[in-house]
Write a protein that holds these residues in place. Sequence first.
Motif, short mmCIF file in Angstrom:
data_model
loop_
_atom_site.label_atom_id
_atom_site.label_comp_id
_atom_site.label_asym_id
_atom_site.label_seq_id
_atom_site.Cartn_x
_atom_site.Cartn_y
_atom_site.Cartn_z
N ASN A 44 22.55 -17.82 74.92
CA ASN A 44 21.46 -17.39 75.81
C ASN A 44 20.23 -18.29 75.67
O ASN A 44 19.58 -18.62 76.66
N GLN A 45 19.92 -18.70 74.44
CA GLN A 45 18.79 -19.60 74.23
C GLN A 45 19.05 -20.96 74.87
O GLN A 45 18.15 -21.55 75.46
N ALA A 46 20.29 -21.44 74.76
CA ALA A 46 20.63 -22.73 75.37
C ALA A 46 20.49 -22.64 76.90
O ALA A 46 19.97 -23.56 77.54
N LYS A 47 20.94 -21.52 77.48
CA LYS A 47 20.79 -21.32 78.93
C LYS A 47 19.33 -21.29 79.32
O LYS A 47 18.92 -21.86 80.33
N ALA A 48 18.52 -20.61 78.51
CA ALA A 48 17.09 -20.51 78.79
C ALA A 48 16.43 -21.88 78.72
O ALA A 48 15.60 -22.23 79.57
N ARG A 49 16.80 -22.68 77.71
CA ARG A 49 16.24 -24.03 77.58
C ARG A 49 16.63 -24.89 78.78
O ARG A 49 15.82 -25.62 79.33
N LYS A 50 17.90 -24.78 79.19
CA LYS A 50 18.39 -25.56 80.33
C LYS A 50 17.65 -25.14 81.61
O LYS A 50 17.23 -25.98 82.40
N SER A 51 17.47 -23.86 81.78
CA SER A 51 16.77 -23.34 82.95
C SER A 51 15.31 -23.81 82.96
O SER A 51 14.78 -24.23 84.00
N LEU A 52 14.68 -23.79 81.80
CA LEU A 52 13.30 -24.25 81.67
C LEU A 52 13.20 -25.75 81.99
O LEU A 52 12.29 -26.18 82.70
N ALA A 53 14.16 -26.52 81.50
CA ALA A 53 14.17 -27.96 81.77
C ALA A 53 14.34 -28.22 83.27
O ALA A 53 13.70 -29.12 83.82
N GLN A 54 15.17 -27.43 83.93
CA GLN A 54 15.35 -27.59 85.38
C GLN A 54 14.06 -27.29 86.13
O GLN A 54 13.69 -28.00 87.06
N VAL A 55 13.37 -26.24 85.71
CA VAL A 55 12.09 -25.88 86.34
C VAL A 55 11.08 -27.00 86.14
O VAL A 55 10.37 -27.39 87.08
N GLU A 56 11.02 -27.53 84.92
CA GLU A 56 10.09 -28.62 84.63
C GLU A 56 10.40 -29.85 85.47
O GLU A 56 9.49 -30.48 86.00
N ARG A 57 11.70 -30.19 85.59
CA ARG A 57 12.08 -31.36 86.42
C ARG A 57 11.68 -31.15 87.87
O ARG A 57 11.21 -32.06 88.54
N ARG A 58 11.89 -29.92 88.36
CA ARG A 58 11.54 -29.59 89.75
C ARG A 58 10.03 -29.74 89.94
O ARG A 58 9.58 -30.31 90.93
N GLU A 59 9.25 -29.25 88.98
CA GLU A 59 7.79 -29.34 89.07
C GLU A 59 7.33 -30.79 89.03
O GLU A 59 6.42 -31.19 89.77
N ILE A 60 7.95 -31.61 88.18
CA ILE A 60 7.61 -33.03 88.10
C ILE A 60 7.93 -33.72 89.43
O ILE A 60 7.13 -34.52 89.93
N LYS A 61 9.06 -33.38 90.01
CA LYS A 61 9.45 -33.96 91.30
C LYS A 61 8.43 -33.60 92.38
O LYS A 61 8.04 -34.45 93.19
N ILE A 62 7.97 -32.35 92.38
CA ILE A 62 6.97 -31.91 93.36
C ILE A 62 5.66 -32.66 93.15
O ILE A 62 5.03 -33.12 94.11
N ARG A 63 5.24 -32.81 91.87
CA ARG A 63 3.99 -33.53 91.59
C ARG A 63 4.11 -35.00 92.00
O ARG A 63 3.17 -35.56 92.57
N LYS A 64 5.26 -35.62 91.73
CA LYS A 64 5.46 -37.02 92.13
C LYS A 64 5.41 -37.15 93.65
O LYS A 64 4.86 -38.12 94.17
N GLU A 65 6.00 -36.20 94.34
CA GLU A 65 6.01 -36.22 95.81
C GLU A 65 4.59 -36.15 96.35
O GLU A 65 4.25 -36.84 97.31
N LYS A 66 3.75 -35.34 95.71
CA LYS A 66 2.35 -35.22 96.15
C LYS A 66 1.56 -36.50 95.91
O LYS A 66 0.60 -36.79 96.61
N LEU A 67 1.95 -37.26 94.88
CA LEU A 67 1.23 -38.49 94.53
C LEU A 67 1.66 -39.71 95.35
O LEU A 67 1.00 -40.74 95.29
N LYS A 68 2.75 -39.57 96.11
CA LYS A 68 3.25 -40.71 96.88
C LYS A 68 2.27 -41.10 97.97
O LYS A 68 1.66 -40.26 98.63
N SER A 69 2.16 -42.41 98.16
CA SER A 69 1.29 -42.91 99.23
C SER A 69 2.05 -42.87 100.55
O SER A 69 3.27 -42.69 100.59
#
Length: 198
Positions: A44-69
């Motif tokens: 369960n902890q491994a699933k939670a870590r994986k889920s958290l990592a996916q959320v973080e990657r998604r958030e980074i992708k959104i932030r990068k998209e906002k920074l694009k010229s």
Amino acid sequence: MLVATKERKKKTCDNPACGASFVPQRLGQAVCNYTCGLAIKDVNQAKARKSLAQVERREIKIRKEKLKSRGEHMREAQQAFNEYIRARDQAAGHPCISSGKPLDWSGNAVDAGHYRSVGSAPHLRFDERNCHAQSKQDNRFLSGNAVDYRIGLIARIGQEAVDALEADQSVRKYTVEQIKGIKAYYRAKTRELKRAAA
């Protein structure tokens, strides 16, 4: 007076590696022993870590998209458009628009060549009539091989359409949202073509 005790039902251990039958000793017990409980907790902890990592990657992708010229969005849209042009002409079995020779689709030897270049006619960069599969040799080393391109273009889309392209001097300004829409549109069309070819 004896009180009848309720017989407890056997359960199957929730640990997929165990799966043993057991009689629960307390309410809500899901595993047969402490070891299985730790194993489930680790999973369960491994699933939670994986889920958290996916959320973080998604958030980074959104932030990068906002920074694009605007220019970065335009480059991505151009790449999606060019990929569609190559897929369209490959599916149709077209030869090189300028030389008429068969194209080598196995490697990276095919460009999406514009008849009127993006530099001289940026308003036609996403016009499907203005762009066709062309060998890298003709597109890059022969400067688009414009004379032969025109001959091939007339044969493919007709004199009237070529004249319309040559006469088009309109100005088009795309917003970032329109550019994103163009990118999404051509990526979807490319996927559709590839699915149909498979």
